[in-house]
Scaffold this motif. Structure first.
Motif, mmCIF file in Angstrom:
data_model
loop_
_atom_site.group_PDB
_atom_site.id
_atom_site.type_symbol
_atom_site.label_atom_id
_atom_site.label_comp_id
_atom_site.label_asym_id
_atom_site.label_seq_id
_atom_site.Cartn_x
_atom_site.Cartn_y
_atom_site.Cartn_z
ATOM 1 N N ASP A 142 -10.531 5.695 -4.120
ATOM 2 C CA ASP A 142 -10.002 7.056 -4.142
ATOM 3 C C ASP A 142 -10.096 7.699 -2.757
ATOM 4 O OD1 ASP A 142 -12.861 7.194 -4.394
ATOM 5 O OD2 ASP A 142 -12.675 9.275 -5.068
ATOM 6 N N GLU A 143 -11.115 7.333 -1.993
ATOM 7 C CA GLU A 143 -11.269 7.874 -0.644
ATOM 8 C C GLU A 143 -10.238 7.275 0.312
ATOM 9 O OE1 GLU A 143 -16.092 8.693 -0.649
ATOM 10 O OE2 GLU A 143 -15.339 6.649 -0.333
ATOM 11 N N ILE A 144 -10.066 5.961 0.254
ATOM 12 C CA ILE A 144 -9.119 5.318 1.170
ATOM 13 C C ILE A 144 -7.686 5.742 0.841
ATOM 14 C CG2 ILE A 144 -8.726 3.174 -0.113
ATOM 15 C CD1 ILE A 144 -9.303 3.360 3.662
ATOM 16 N N LYS A 145 -7.400 6.007 -0.413
ATOM 17 C CA LYS A 145 -6.069 6.499 -0.778
ATOM 18 C C LYS A 145 -5.811 7.874 -0.175
ATOM 19 C CE LYS A 145 -5.335 3.923 -5.084
ATOM 20 N NZ LYS A 145 -5.183 4.023 -6.567
ATOM 21 N N GLU A 146 -6.813 8.731 -0.191
ATOM 22 C CA GLU A 146 -6.645 10.052 0.414
ATOM 23 C C GLU A 146 -6.534 9.934 1.933
ATOM 24 O OE1 GLU A 146 -6.340 14.159 1.111
ATOM 25 O OE2 GLU A 146 -5.837 12.844 -0.561
ATOM 26 N N VAL A 147 -7.270 8.999 2.521
ATOM 27 C CA VAL A 147 -7.151 8.749 3.964
ATOM 28 C C VAL A 147 -5.720 8.340 4.301
ATOM 29 C CG1 VAL A 147 -7.835 7.205 5.841
ATOM 30 C CG2 VAL A 147 -9.573 8.149 4.319
ATOM 31 N N MET A 148 -5.158 7.426 3.529
ATOM 32 C CA MET A 148 -3.806 6.949 3.811
ATOM 33 C C MET A 148 -2.767 8.042 3.555
ATOM 34 S SD MET A 148 -4.354 4.009 5.033
ATOM 35 C CE MET A 148 -2.757 3.178 5.112
ATOM 36 N N SER A 204 -12.204 -1.745 3.647
ATOM 37 C CA SER A 204 -13.223 -2.748 3.356
ATOM 38 C C SER A 204 -12.551 -4.113 3.276
ATOM 39 C CB SER A 204 -13.904 -2.441 2.024
ATOM 40 O OG SER A 204 -12.981 -2.619 0.952
ATOM 41 N N ARG A 205 -13.351 -5.148 3.232
ATOM 42 C CA ARG A 205 -12.789 -6.496 3.101
ATOM 43 C C ARG A 205 -11.952 -6.616 1.827
ATOM 44 N NH1 ARG A 205 -16.314 -12.134 3.038
ATOM 45 N NH2 ARG A 205 -14.697 -13.472 2.162
ATOM 46 N N GLU A 206 -12.456 -6.114 0.725
ATOM 47 C CA GLU A 206 -11.742 -6.174 -0.548
ATOM 48 C C GLU A 206 -10.401 -5.449 -0.454
ATOM 49 O OE1 GLU A 206 -10.802 -6.610 -4.657
ATOM 50 O OE2 GLU A 206 -12.202 -7.690 -3.367
ATOM 51 N N GLN A 207 -10.409 -4.257 0.151
ATOM 52 C CA GLN A 207 -9.175 -3.492 0.298
ATOM 53 C C GLN A 207 -8.195 -4.200 1.232
ATOM 54 O OE1 GLN A 207 -11.067 0.022 1.688
ATOM 55 N NE2 GLN A 207 -11.689 0.708 -0.344
ATOM 56 N N LEU A 239 -7.949 -7.476 1.861
ATOM 57 C CA LEU A 239 -7.424 -8.729 1.330
ATOM 58 C C LEU A 239 -6.596 -8.557 0.061
ATOM 59 C CD1 LEU A 239 -10.542 -11.046 1.855
ATOM 60 C CD2 LEU A 239 -8.430 -11.013 3.194
ATOM 61 N N HIS A 240 -6.907 -7.520 -0.726
ATOM 62 C CA HIS A 240 -6.303 -7.442 -2.056
ATOM 63 C C HIS A 240 -5.565 -6.138 -2.363
ATOM 64 C CE1 HIS A 240 -8.330 -11.164 -2.942
ATOM 65 N NE2 HIS A 240 -9.507 -10.626 -2.677
ATOM 66 N N HIS A 241 -5.733 -5.103 -1.540
ATOM 67 C CA HIS A 241 -5.140 -3.811 -1.899
ATOM 68 C C HIS A 241 -4.293 -3.186 -0.796
ATOM 69 C CE1 HIS A 241 -7.416 -3.589 -5.644
ATOM 70 N NE2 HIS A 241 -8.495 -3.951 -4.971
ATOM 71 N N PHE A 242 -4.142 -3.859 0.348
ATOM 72 C CA PHE A 242 -3.439 -3.186 1.441
ATOM 73 C C PHE A 242 -1.956 -2.993 1.128
ATOM 74 C CE2 PHE A 242 -1.683 -2.559 5.737
ATOM 75 C CZ PHE A 242 -2.485 -1.486 6.116
ATOM 76 N N ASP A 243 -1.338 -3.895 0.410
ATOM 77 C CA ASP A 243 0.060 -3.698 0.022
ATOM 78 C C ASP A 243 0.198 -2.417 -0.804
ATOM 79 O OD1 ASP A 243 0.909 -5.963 1.326
ATOM 80 O OD2 ASP A 243 0.939 -7.226 -0.455
ATOM 81 N N GLU A 244 -0.724 -2.221 -1.721
ATOM 82 C CA GLU A 244 -0.727 -1.002 -2.539
ATOM 83 C C GLU A 244 -0.926 0.232 -1.671
ATOM 84 O OE1 GLU A 244 -3.592 1.162 -5.903
ATOM 85 O OE2 GLU A 244 -3.949 -0.929 -5.317
ATOM 86 N N LEU A 245 -1.863 0.150 -0.724
ATOM 87 C CA LEU A 245 -2.145 1.289 0.155
ATOM 88 C C LEU A 245 -0.956 1.588 1.058
ATOM 89 C CD1 LEU A 245 -5.840 0.440 1.107
ATOM 90 C CD2 LEU A 245 -5.058 2.296 -0.395
ATOM 91 N N TYR A 254 -4.813 -0.680 12.712
ATOM 92 C CA TYR A 254 -6.199 -0.257 12.934
ATOM 93 C C TYR A 254 -6.865 0.097 11.612
ATOM 94 C CZ TYR A 254 -9.691 1.179 16.408
ATOM 95 O OH TYR A 254 -10.804 1.248 17.208
ATOM 96 N N SER A 255 -6.124 0.771 10.740
ATOM 97 C CA SER A 255 -6.694 1.124 9.436
ATOM 98 C C SER A 255 -6.952 -0.131 8.607
ATOM 99 C CB SER A 255 -5.766 2.084 8.687
ATOM 100 O OG SER A 255 -4.543 1.458 8.335
ATOM 101 N N LEU A 256 -6.099 -1.143 8.754
ATOM 102 C CA LEU A 256 -6.285 -2.402 8.037
ATOM 103 C C LEU A 256 -7.631 -3.041 8.380
ATOM 104 C CD1 LEU A 256 -5.159 -4.865 6.375
ATOM 105 C CD2 LEU A 256 -4.181 -5.688 8.527
#
Length: 420
Positions: free
Chosen positions: A160-166, A310-313, A315-321, A303-305
């Motif tokens: 929820d935090e990284i989504k608000e950052v993006m 995080s590693r999990e984000q 490898l597995h969630h950056f497309d979503e972000l 840079y945000s990547l």
């Protein structure tokens, strides 16, 4: 001031000029009134060790009188390093304070003014109360801690935090993209990121990372097959990255997507405010605009990547972000009177391969340090001074495990095709 290993050495003793007279001038600027008397002040280090590098920071709690009433104000003072050493050597001829002053005093207020005109109350960063370039470079910002904001130091950001950052990064990029089409002259002086500011880009900290990375590839048998790619990559990585940072100024492309890049977009350059009762995230503000520049927005996304996620984000969630980021980017532009073509998600994704040298630079030179960011014992200056200390980060098991996942992905996505 407290002498403790939790703070940077150059923030344990304040310079002599940081005194009653200086703070009186700051409060006069803040109050817009000369009838100010500072009655007391207390100085402490601005933040803990490992939170920043490119400045010296102090927190000042100031008590003062104005019109027979008593007030207090807490401020953060950022200034250039005065002690001889790596930090001063790297920064004294850079453009970082000129850039950050421009950002806080002109650009952020302009971005927020456009946002208010479309009914968006997003605030991007803290208020600047005072600045100077002579006789010394310094910026004084409102202290966000009394307003309920904190730095996240001891864990990775939650989804929820990284989504608000993006979301906020998308707003930042979209409004600057809009203004660059309408009033490009306001960004004229914002051209120096760390890959094209000579005093920073030529520093051994930036140039040595790829060399260490290649050594590690050679020493880990299961990664050795990638060594030839990075040996070729090493030959022109800094030239290619410099071209990316300079592209808008020197060689703008018809399909380029240019906006204001924060330039150092990692999670310690954010402050978070949560509701004190239900702990729900209420706001995030950006900090440290010292290497912000007008360039390809994909560079901030890289840079945000590596440095925000995080590693999990990663490898597995950056497309979503990235999808979420683009949705907000498009939504903001559609609310303005922008009459050009809104970049598509596909076009933004195409920029990743086009500017791949910067992505591979961050992978090889910065990602290992990202794993150290959550350590309470992190010593950025030691890492920058000591090649041995830095190389030890590359041998981190989690980092090596991630390389075993990332490098095949780059190979399969064609990142290495023109490197041999």
């Amino acid at each position: 001031m407290p002498a403790t290993e939790n703070f940077n050495d150059d923030e344990l003793v304040a310079p002599k000029w940081l005194n009653n007279d200086f703070l009186k001038e700051v409060i006069q600027s803040y109050e817009k009134n000369k009838d100010v008397k500072v009655t007391n002040f207390k100085l402490t280090p601005g933040t803990v060790k490992g939170d920043h590098f490119a400045s010296v920071m102090f927190r000042a709690h100031v008590d003062y009188k104005l019109r027979h009433s008593r007030y207090s104000k807490s401020v953060i003072i950022k200034t250039m390093p005065e002690a001889q050493g790596l930090k001063k050597e790297m920064l004294e001829n850079s453009h970082i304070f000129e850039t950050e002053i421009k950002m806080y005093t002109e650009i952020l207020p302009k971005l927020e003014s456009v946002l208010r005109s479309i009914g968006d109350d997003t605030k991007i960063g803290p208020n600047c109360l005072y600045y100077s370039l002579q006789p010394r470079k310094c910026i004084v910002l409102e202290d966000l801690v009394p307003l309920g904001y904190t730095v996240q130091r001891d864990r990775d950001l939650k989804m929820d935090e990284i989504k608000e950052v993006m979301r906020k990064l998308a707003v930042f990029h979209a409004i600057s993209y809009y203004l660059n089409k309408k009033e490009p002259q306001i960004f004229d002086s914002l051209q120096y990121g760390f890959m094209n500011d000579p005093s920073i880009a030529e520093n051994s900290f930036l140039t040595d990372g790829i060399k260490i990375f290649i050594e590690v590839l050679n020493e880990v048998p299961t990664l050795r097959k990638y060594k030839p790619y990075f040996q070729v990559f090493q030959k022109d990585v800094f030239q290619k990255c410099g071209q990316s940072f300079n592209e808008f100024r020197e060689n703008p492309q018809s399909n380029g997507i240019y906006g204001l890049c924060h330039g150092d977009f990692h999670f310690k350059n954010l402050m978070f405010r949560n509701n004190p009762i239900n702990k729900k995230l209420e706001d995030i503000l950006f900090l440290d605009f010292q290497i912000s520049y007008l360039g390809p927005i994909v560079n901030d996304l890289y840079y945000s990547l590596f440095m925000m996620c995080s590693r999990e984000q990663r490898l597995h969630h950056f497309d979503e972000l990235l999808y979420l980021y683009h949705s907000h980017f498009k939504s903001i532009l559609n609310k303005t009177d922008f009459d050009g073509e809104v970049p598509t998600l596909r076009e933004i994704r195409a920029m990743f391969l086009k500017h791949k040298h910067y992505e591979l630079f961050l992978l090889s030179s910065f990602l290992a340090m990202r794993y150290e960011f959550l350590s309470k014992d992190i010593d950025i200056e030691k890492i920058m001074r000591s090649r041995e200390s830095r190389k030890s980060l590359y041998m981190n098991k989690e980092f090596l495990d991630e390389l075993h996942q990332l490098l095949p992905k780059y190979l399969h996505n064609g990142y290495f095709e023109d490197l041999m």
